[in-house]
Design a protein around this motif. Structure first.
Motif, PDB file in Angstrom:
ATOM      1  N   LYS A   1       0.828  -1.205   0.000  1.00 13.92           N
ATOM      2  CA  LYS A   1       0.000   0.000   0.000  1.00 13.92           C
ATOM      3  C   LYS A   1       0.866   1.261   0.000  1.00 13.92           C
ATOM      4  O   LYS A   1       0.575   2.232  -0.709  1.00 13.92           O
ATOM      5  CB  LYS A   1      -0.922  -0.020   1.228  1.00 13.92           C
TER       6      LYS A   1
ATOM      7  N   THR B   1      -9.126   2.696  -1.953  1.00 16.16           N
ATOM      8  CA  THR B   1      -9.910   1.523  -2.309  1.00 16.16           C
ATOM      9  C   THR B   1     -11.317   1.965  -2.671  1.00 16.16           C
ATOM     10  O   THR B   1     -11.920   2.775  -1.966  1.00 16.16           O
ATOM     11  CB  THR B   1      -9.983   0.537  -1.124  1.00 16.16           C
TER      12      THR B   1
ATOM     13  N   TYR C   1     -13.747  -5.013  -5.299  1.00 16.74           N
ATOM     14  CA  TYR C   1     -12.873  -3.918  -4.879  1.00 16.74           C
ATOM     15  C   TYR C   1     -11.782  -3.649  -5.907  1.00 16.74           C
ATOM     16  O   TYR C   1     -11.315  -4.552  -6.587  1.00 16.74           O
ATOM     17  CB  TYR C   1     -12.210  -4.265  -3.543  1.00 16.74           C
TER      18      TYR C   1
ATOM     19  N   VAL D   1      -8.342  -0.530  -6.593  1.00 13.03           N
ATOM     20  CA  VAL D   1      -7.610   0.634  -6.104  1.00 13.03           C
ATOM     21  C   VAL D   1      -7.658   1.695  -7.197  1.00 13.03           C
ATOM     22  O   VAL D   1      -7.363   1.418  -8.356  1.00 13.03           O
ATOM     23  CB  VAL D   1      -6.150   0.272  -5.751  1.00 13.03           C
TER      24      VAL D   1
ATOM     25  N   HIS E   1     -11.504  -6.948 -11.108  1.00 13.62           N
ATOM     26  CA  HIS E   1     -11.520  -6.429  -9.748  1.00 13.62           C
ATOM     27  C   HIS E   1     -11.494  -7.581  -8.751  1.00 13.62           C
ATOM     28  O   HIS E   1     -11.687  -8.739  -9.113  1.00 13.62           O
ATOM     29  CB  HIS E   1     -12.742  -5.535  -9.552  1.00 13.62           C
TER      30      HIS E   1
ATOM     31  N   VAL F   1     -10.303  -6.303  -0.091  1.00 14.44           N
ATOM     32  CA  VAL F   1      -9.497  -5.080  -0.139  1.00 14.44           C
ATOM     33  C   VAL F   1      -8.019  -5.444  -0.238  1.00 14.44           C
ATOM     34  O   VAL F   1      -7.276  -4.876  -1.047  1.00 14.44           O
ATOM     35  CB  VAL F   1      -9.769  -4.208   1.106  1.00 14.44           C
TER      36      VAL F   1
ATOM     37  N   ALA G   1      -7.121  -6.530  -3.666  1.00 14.23           N
ATOM     38  CA  ALA G   1      -7.103  -5.400  -4.595  1.00 14.23           C
ATOM     39  C   ALA G   1      -5.762  -4.668  -4.542  1.00 14.23           C
ATOM     40  O   ALA G   1      -5.187  -4.343  -5.582  1.00 14.23           O
ATOM     41  CB  ALA G   1      -8.249  -4.441  -4.270  1.00 14.23           C
ATOM     42  N   TRP G   2      -5.254  -4.416  -3.359  1.00 13.97           N
ATOM     43  CA  TRP G   2      -3.982  -3.706  -3.230  1.00 13.97           C
ATOM     44  C   TRP G   2      -2.818  -4.560  -3.721  1.00 13.97           C
ATOM     45  O   TRP G   2      -1.904  -4.057  -4.372  1.00 13.97           O
ATOM     46  CB  TRP G   2      -3.757  -3.263  -1.785  1.00 13.97           C
TER      47      TRP G   2
END
Length: 122
Positions: free
Chosen positions: A15, A27, A35, A37, A80, A84, A87-88
């Protein structure tokens, strides 16, 4: 992408790298509940090339949608994520991948490949 074995430290490290390159990255959630970014202005970082292609494409007329579709088909879309953390982590991998491809794309240009093939057949 399985992120069950990713530690909190590793997640925060990813991150931090992303927010250094894209200040204000955050996010977001899409209409399907997945999710991703996004940059500070809401653009999906994993799929920035799609937006850049859409912005830079020069439409010559109504029939030019075939060319537009062809241009978009050349770009791979990264789906996607379900979480979370995923996603990162996906975004970090995507940034590294884009960097490697951009850095090495001139080595594999069509002209260089054609010259190499012509030289091999001589």
């Amino acid at each position: 992408m399985n992120v069950d074995n990713i530690t909190q430290e590793r997640f925060l490290q990813a991150k931090k790298r992303i927010t250094k390159k894209y200040p204000g990255a955050q996010t977001m959630i899409d209409p399907e509940g997945k999710y991703f970014v996004a940059t500070a202005n809401g653009r999906d970082i994993n799929n920035l090339q799609i937006g850049q292609t859409m912005d830079s494409y020069n439409f010559d007329g109504e029939d030019d949608l075939y060319g537009f579709n062809a241009a978009l088909n050349k770009i791979s879309m990264i789906p996607h994520s379900d979480s979370v953390k995923e996603a990162w982590m996906k975004t970090e991998v995507a940034i590294k991948s884009y960097h490697i491809v951009n850095r090495n794309s001139n080595k594999f240009s069509d002209e260089k490949v054609a010259r190499k093939m012509a030289k091999d057949f001589e």
